[in-house]
Motif scaffolding. Structure first.
Motif, PDB file in Angstrom:
ATOM      1  N   TYR A  64       0.926  -1.192   0.104  1.00 57.70           N
ATOM      2  CA  TYR A  64       0.043   0.020  -0.009  1.00 57.70           C
ATOM      3  C   TYR A  64       0.879   1.175   0.098  1.00 57.70           C
ATOM      4  O   TYR A  64       2.057   1.151   0.243  1.00 57.70           O
ATOM      5  CB  TYR A  64      -0.870   0.111   1.296  1.00 57.70           C
ATOM      6  CG  TYR A  64      -0.429  -0.290   2.620  1.00 57.70           C
ATOM      7  CD1 TYR A  64       0.554   0.445   3.186  1.00 57.70           C
ATOM      8  CD2 TYR A  64      -0.821  -1.348   3.204  1.00 57.70           C
ATOM      9  CE1 TYR A  64       1.188   0.148   4.436  1.00 57.70           C
ATOM     10  CE2 TYR A  64      -0.267  -1.720   4.449  1.00 57.70           C
ATOM     11  CZ  TYR A  64       0.531  -0.912   5.090  1.00 57.70           C
ATOM     12  OH  TYR A  64       1.008  -1.201   6.182  1.00 57.70           O
ATOM     13  N   CYS A  65       0.189   2.371  -0.245  1.00 58.38           N
ATOM     14  CA  CYS A  65       0.941   3.583  -0.415  1.00 58.38           C
ATOM     15  C   CYS A  65       1.524   3.961   1.142  1.00 58.38           C
ATOM     16  O   CYS A  65       0.856   4.009   2.073  1.00 58.38           O
ATOM     17  CB  CYS A  65      -0.007   4.776  -0.767  1.00 58.38           C
ATOM     18  SG  CYS A  65       0.935   6.350  -0.403  1.00 58.38           S
ATOM     19  N   ASP A  66       2.773   4.413   1.126  1.00 56.75           N
ATOM     20  CA  ASP A  66       3.369   4.500   2.416  1.00 56.75           C
ATOM     21  C   ASP A  66       2.805   5.523   3.127  1.00 56.75           C
ATOM     22  O   ASP A  66       2.738   5.614   4.471  1.00 56.75           O
ATOM     23  CB  ASP A  66       4.997   4.894   2.172  1.00 56.75           C
ATOM     24  CG  ASP A  66       5.668   4.743   3.538  1.00 56.75           C
ATOM     25  OD1 ASP A  66       5.377   3.693   4.352  1.00 56.75           O
ATOM     26  OD2 ASP A  66       6.508   5.825   3.791  1.00 56.75           O
ATOM     27  N   ALA A  67       2.053   6.734   2.491  1.00 58.05           N
ATOM     28  CA  ALA A  67       1.878   8.083   3.080  1.00 58.05           C
ATOM     29  C   ALA A  67       0.303   7.669   3.360  1.00 58.05           C
ATOM     30  O   ALA A  67       0.017   7.974   4.456  1.00 58.05           O
ATOM     31  CB  ALA A  67       1.906   9.141   1.824  1.00 58.05           C
ATOM     32  N   CYS A  68      -0.471   7.466   2.351  1.00 56.30           N
ATOM     33  CA  CYS A  68      -2.077   7.453   2.768  1.00 56.30           C
ATOM     34  C   CYS A  68      -2.675   5.903   3.056  1.00 56.30           C
ATOM     35  O   CYS A  68      -3.822   5.825   3.244  1.00 56.30           O
ATOM     36  CB  CYS A  68      -2.835   8.038   1.744  1.00 56.30           C
ATOM     37  SG  CYS A  68      -2.905   7.112   0.167  1.00 56.30           S
ATOM     38  N   GLY A  69      -1.847   4.889   2.793  1.00 61.19           N
ATOM     39  CA  GLY A  69      -2.353   3.642   2.939  1.00 61.19           C
ATOM     40  C   GLY A  69      -3.287   2.936   1.908  1.00 61.19           C
ATOM     41  O   GLY A  69      -3.819   2.181   1.988  1.00 61.19           O
ATOM     42  N   LEU A  84       4.808   5.389  -2.981  1.00 65.76           N
ATOM     43  CA  LEU A  84       3.867   6.488  -3.213  1.00 65.76           C
ATOM     44  C   LEU A  84       2.601   6.031  -4.089  1.00 65.76           C
ATOM     45  O   LEU A  84       3.069   5.769  -5.197  1.00 65.76           O
ATOM     46  CB  LEU A  84       4.313   8.019  -3.176  1.00 65.76           C
ATOM     47  CG  LEU A  84       5.136   8.458  -1.920  1.00 65.76           C
ATOM     48  CD1 LEU A  84       5.728   9.697  -2.111  1.00 65.76           C
ATOM     49  CD2 LEU A  84       4.428   8.275  -0.431  1.00 65.76           C
ATOM     50  N   CYS A  85       1.469   6.465  -3.890  1.00 65.65           N
ATOM     51  CA  CYS A  85       0.570   6.318  -5.009  1.00 65.65           C
ATOM     52  C   CYS A  85       0.577   7.619  -5.871  1.00 65.65           C
ATOM     53  O   CYS A  85       1.031   8.519  -5.493  1.00 65.65           O
ATOM     54  CB  CYS A  85      -1.046   6.198  -4.267  1.00 65.65           C
ATOM     55  SG  CYS A  85      -1.694   7.627  -3.457  1.00 65.65           S
ATOM     56  N   GLY A  86      -0.352   7.605  -6.930  1.00 67.91           N
ATOM     57  CA  GLY A  86      -0.190   8.716  -7.842  1.00 67.91           C
ATOM     58  C   GLY A  86      -0.712  10.105  -7.028  1.00 67.91           C
ATOM     59  O   GLY A  86      -0.179  11.093  -7.377  1.00 67.91           O
ATOM     60  N   GLU A  87      -1.582   9.924  -6.340  1.00 63.04           N
ATOM     61  CA  GLU A  87      -2.333  10.947  -5.661  1.00 63.04           C
ATOM     62  C   GLU A  87      -1.235  11.769  -4.603  1.00 63.04           C
ATOM     63  O   GLU A  87      -1.213  12.969  -4.547  1.00 63.04           O
ATOM     64  CB  GLU A  87      -3.510  10.484  -4.742  1.00 63.04           C
ATOM     65  CG  GLU A  87      -4.527  11.542  -4.571  1.00 63.04           C
ATOM     66  CD  GLU A  87      -5.087  12.426  -5.760  1.00 63.04           C
ATOM     67  OE1 GLU A  87      -4.851  13.652  -5.763  1.00 63.04           O
ATOM     68  OE2 GLU A  87      -5.384  11.634  -6.872  1.00 63.04           O
ATOM     69  N   CYS A  88      -0.595  10.919  -3.719  1.00 61.06           N
ATOM     70  CA  CYS A  88       0.369  11.449  -2.807  1.00 61.06           C
ATOM     71  C   CYS A  88       1.709  11.898  -3.378  1.00 61.06           C
ATOM     72  O   CYS A  88       2.369  12.723  -2.815  1.00 61.06           O
ATOM     73  CB  CYS A  88       0.736  10.188  -1.714  1.00 61.06           C
ATOM     74  SG  CYS A  88      -0.660   9.877  -0.805  1.00 61.06           S
ATOM     75  N   ARG A  89       1.898  11.430  -4.648  1.00 62.24           N
ATOM     76  CA  ARG A  89       3.235  11.863  -5.485  1.00 62.24           C
ATOM     77  C   ARG A  89       2.801  13.481  -5.788  1.00 62.24           C
ATOM     78  O   ARG A  89       3.398  14.197  -5.943  1.00 62.24           O
ATOM     79  CB  ARG A  89       3.442  11.171  -6.575  1.00 62.24           C
ATOM     80  CG  ARG A  89       4.466   9.965  -6.234  1.00 62.24           C
ATOM     81  CD  ARG A  89       4.932   9.139  -7.417  1.00 62.24           C
ATOM     82  NE  ARG A  89       4.381   7.936  -7.386  1.00 62.24           N
ATOM     83  CZ  ARG A  89       4.196   7.077  -8.056  1.00 62.24           C
ATOM     84  NH1 ARG A  89       4.775   6.810  -9.443  1.00 62.24           N
ATOM     85  NH2 ARG A  89       3.800   5.759  -7.758  1.00 62.24           N
TER      86      ARG A  89
HETATM   87 ZN   LIG Z   1      -1.086   7.630  -1.196  1.00 64.33          ZN
END
Ligand SMILES: [Zn+2]
Ligand SMILES: [Zn+2]
Length: 261
Positions: A64-69, A84-89
């Protein structure tokens, strides 16, 4: 048998029957006999859900994304942290990390609704059991953190009669054996419902909703913010912003459920 006693028996029996049915309906309200999701018998399951429905709740585990899960749709090997997911990038969050127990759909969604909108908070029994299982296998540790609920506005709390984030935070603190610090944040503005709002509207609507009363208590503390559902992260982000503004240390977020797109 004396006549008086023979006469008294049916009245006593009637009262007993009435008492039993009253107690039955009260207990039924607190602990319904059938599963709240499939309406089937819940023998062998939890207090609100049957065993097969409980088994349908799958935990969000790596990757999962390290920032938002957000669960990552990747099947190949990747570094254990730092993805990191696209949104968190594109946009970073005011909190350090967010994690959720499961995805906000089917059984878990029903459980969250039941917990939130039913007049009593008894669903916490099944939630506590889920939390125990989830945290037993979670890779993150929260040593040194203080657990704090994302506060509800007092008006909403009056409508519902209880604060579901507080109850949830209390369970999380108990499972993780961490101190509960419920007074770190307060909600200074009633923001109404965030449902049916876009990402941008949500983050505009929630701006300035939280405040820190006693910054000296928050300073340097690592805080695990607890809420029921993570949608865009706007609410948790704003709560984290207020804590960071008062010089909190790390601010992580844990929600029971998360919207998975
Ligand atoms: Zn994320
Ligand atoms: Zn069921």
């Amino acid at each position: 048998m004396p006549p008086a006693r023979a006469k008294a028996m049916p009245i006593f029996k009637k009262l007993e029957k009435l008492g039993r049915s009253l107690a039955g309906s009260v207990l039924d309200g607190l602990f319904p006999r059938s599963c709240i999701y499939c309406r089937g018998p819940r023998a062998g399951g939890g207090e609100f859900l049957c065993a097969p429905c409980l088994g349908e709740i799958t935990f969000i585990r790596r990757p999962y994304c390290d920032a938002c899960g957000m669960p990552a749709d990747i099947s190949y090997e990747f570094p254990a942290s730092g993805f990191l997911c696209g949104e968190c990038r594109k946009n970073s969050h005011p909190f350090d990390r967010a994690r959720s127990l499961g995805s906000y759909d089917t059984v878990l969604r029903e459980l969250v609704h039941f917990f939130k909108y039913s007049p009593q908070p008894g669903a916490v029994v099944d939630i506590a059991a889920l939390l125990k299982r989830y945290f037993a296998g979670a890779p993150e540790t929260y040593a040194g953190f203080y657990v704090a609920p994302v506060p509800l506005h007092f008006r909403k709390m009056r409508e519902r009669g209880f604060d579901q984030s507080f109850l949830l935070a209390r369970e999380v603190a108990s499972v993780l054996k961490l101190p509960l610090a419920s007074g770190l944040l307060c909600r200074v503005r009633d923001t109404g419902s965030q449902a049916a709002k876009t990402r941008a509207e949500r983050s505009r609507n929630i701006r300035g909703a939280f405040a820190v009363d006693r910054p000296e208590v928050v300073r340097g503390k690592d805080v695990l913010l607890v809420d029921d559902v993570f949608t865009t992260g706007a609410t948790a982000g704003e709560a984290a912003r207020a804590l960071k503004g008062a010089n909190a240390g790390r601010v992580n977020v844990f929600t029971l459920a998360r919207v998975v797109l």
